[in-house]
Design a protein around this motif. Structure first.
Motif, PDB file in Angstrom:
ATOM      1  N   THR A  42      -8.017  -1.629  -2.165  1.00  0.00           N
ATOM      2  CA  THR A  42      -7.812  -0.195  -1.955  1.00  0.00           C
ATOM      3  C   THR A  42      -9.080   0.449  -1.405  1.00  0.00           C
ATOM      4  OG1 THR A  42      -6.161  -0.045  -3.727  1.00  0.00           O
ATOM      5  CG2 THR A  42      -7.266   1.999  -3.088  1.00  0.00           C
TER       6      THR A  42
ATOM      7  N   GLN B 142       0.850  -1.191   0.000  1.00  0.00           N
ATOM      8  CA  GLN B 142       0.000   0.000   0.000  1.00  0.00           C
ATOM      9  C   GLN B 142       0.886   1.242   0.000  1.00  0.00           C
ATOM     10  OE1 GLN B 142      -2.292   0.885   3.536  1.00  0.00           O
ATOM     11  NE2 GLN B 142      -4.045   1.554   2.315  1.00  0.00           N
TER      12      GLN B 142
ATOM     13  N   VAL C  97      -3.336   0.352  -3.412  1.00  0.00           N
ATOM     14  CA  VAL C  97      -2.713  -0.961  -3.340  1.00  0.00           C
ATOM     15  C   VAL C  97      -2.039  -1.239  -4.676  1.00  0.00           C
ATOM     16  CG1 VAL C  97      -3.105  -3.446  -3.131  1.00  0.00           C
ATOM     17  CG2 VAL C  97      -4.288  -1.862  -1.590  1.00  0.00           C
TER      18      VAL C  97
END
Length: 319
Positions: free
Chosen positions: A297, A267, A273
């Motif tokens: 994400t 991340q 991500v």
């Protein structure tokens, strides 16, 4: 022992915490033999008086025990004495008494089954937790287990999750002696199966054929049990260990495709991500991974996750 010998040869200070646990050794003599072989490579030995007598497999006055322990290899011996502090025997034959100091007892109380860690203080990624007495969290407390029965049940649960697998993997994962392993497996109904020329164990009631599944992808977090369950990881990890593990064997975030590791993810500071595939899996699978990364994400939202153990690819992708 090999690591200790290499470290000493490289002029690195080696300290051995004797840490005698009778339930994990066949007998005291076996422990003493193994410990004395290890202590040959140590500069410093640390333990309680009881542990030191176990390491020597003999009793006597503390000063004599410390002297005998130094003869096995360590130049310095540190005796832990609880409320009385510590006593240090140095290479110059000096004896130094060090006063005690306060320590965090949460780990000791938890291992003793007296308290339990509850929910995090703050968000779910907080490393600070609320603690509760065991009776408040589990009315009636924990049911005591004899050590042998507990080992057998642990072996059952491990085989259910990670079998078929070699018995040596279970021994490594549990930190058992050969005797512990033999005792634990003796209480189970297991069958031997072929693992590409090797022998694996499987619970006798878990031998049904596994049905085929459609292709799938998964983004697993750092230290996920799936990645950490076996000694030999080559059959699912391929050549990707250097990018996805740190130097001490801790796994970082991994990308899986239909039962094998094909990449890693991280991340970024912005919350995105990011992932990288470490082998060619085709455009369709790449798209599946991309959608999974986008979903993760969105799910994480404002939360930022940084693994405790950073790995090369995770650091690079995180930026």
């Amino acid at each position: 022992m090999y690591a200790a010998a290499r470290a000493r040869a490289a002029a690195t200070t080696v300290m051995v915490d004797i840490d005698y646990r009778p339930d994990q050794w066949v007998d005291r003599t076996t422990f003493a033999s193994a410990m004395q072989s290890l202590l040959r490579h140590a500069h410093i030995a640390l333990g309680t008086e009881e542990e030191m007598t176990a390491a020597l497999d003999r009793t006597g006055p503390l000063d004599r025990i410390a002297a005998a322990l130094r003869e096995t290899g360590p130049e310095t011996v540190v005796v832990k004495r609880g409320k009385a502090g510590s006593r240090i025997y140095t290479a110059s034959d000096a004896r130094v008494d060090v006063p005690p100091f306060d320590v965090d007892v949460l780990n000791v109380l938890g291992a003793d089954g007296r308290i339990v860690r509850g929910r995090p203080r703050g968000s779910w990624i907080s490393s600070q937790y609320r603690w509760s007495t065991i009776d408040n969290w589990l009315p009636g407390g924990l049911t005591p287990w004899p050590a042998a029965a507990a080992r057998t049940e642990l072996a059952r649960q491990w085989l259910r999750a990670f079998g078929p697998a070699p018995a040596s993997d279970l021994r490594w994962w549990a930190g058992w002696t050969a005797g512990n392993l033999k005792q634990a497996l003796s209480g189970l109904d297991v069958v031997e199966v072929d693992l590409d020329g090797g022998t694996g164990l499987l619970l006798a009631d878990d031998t049904d054929e596994v049905p085929d599944r459609p292709p799938w992808v998964a983004l697993l977090p750092a230290l996920d049990p799936t990645v950490m369950g076996w000694v030999d990881r080559g059959w699912f990890l391929g050549p990707h260990a250097a990018a996805l593990f740190d130097r001490t064997g801790n796994a970082g975030p991994t990308v899986w495709y239909s039962g094998r590791v094909v990449g890693g993810w991280a991340q970024s500071a912005s919350g995105e991500v990011r992932y990288r595939l470490l082998e060619d899996v085709g455009r369709e699978v790449d798209g599946m991974v991309g959608r999974a990364a986008a979903e993760l994400t969105a799910w994480l939202g404002p939360v930022r996750v940084t693994p405790r153990f950073r790995t090369p690819l995770e650091r690079e992708l995180a930026g």
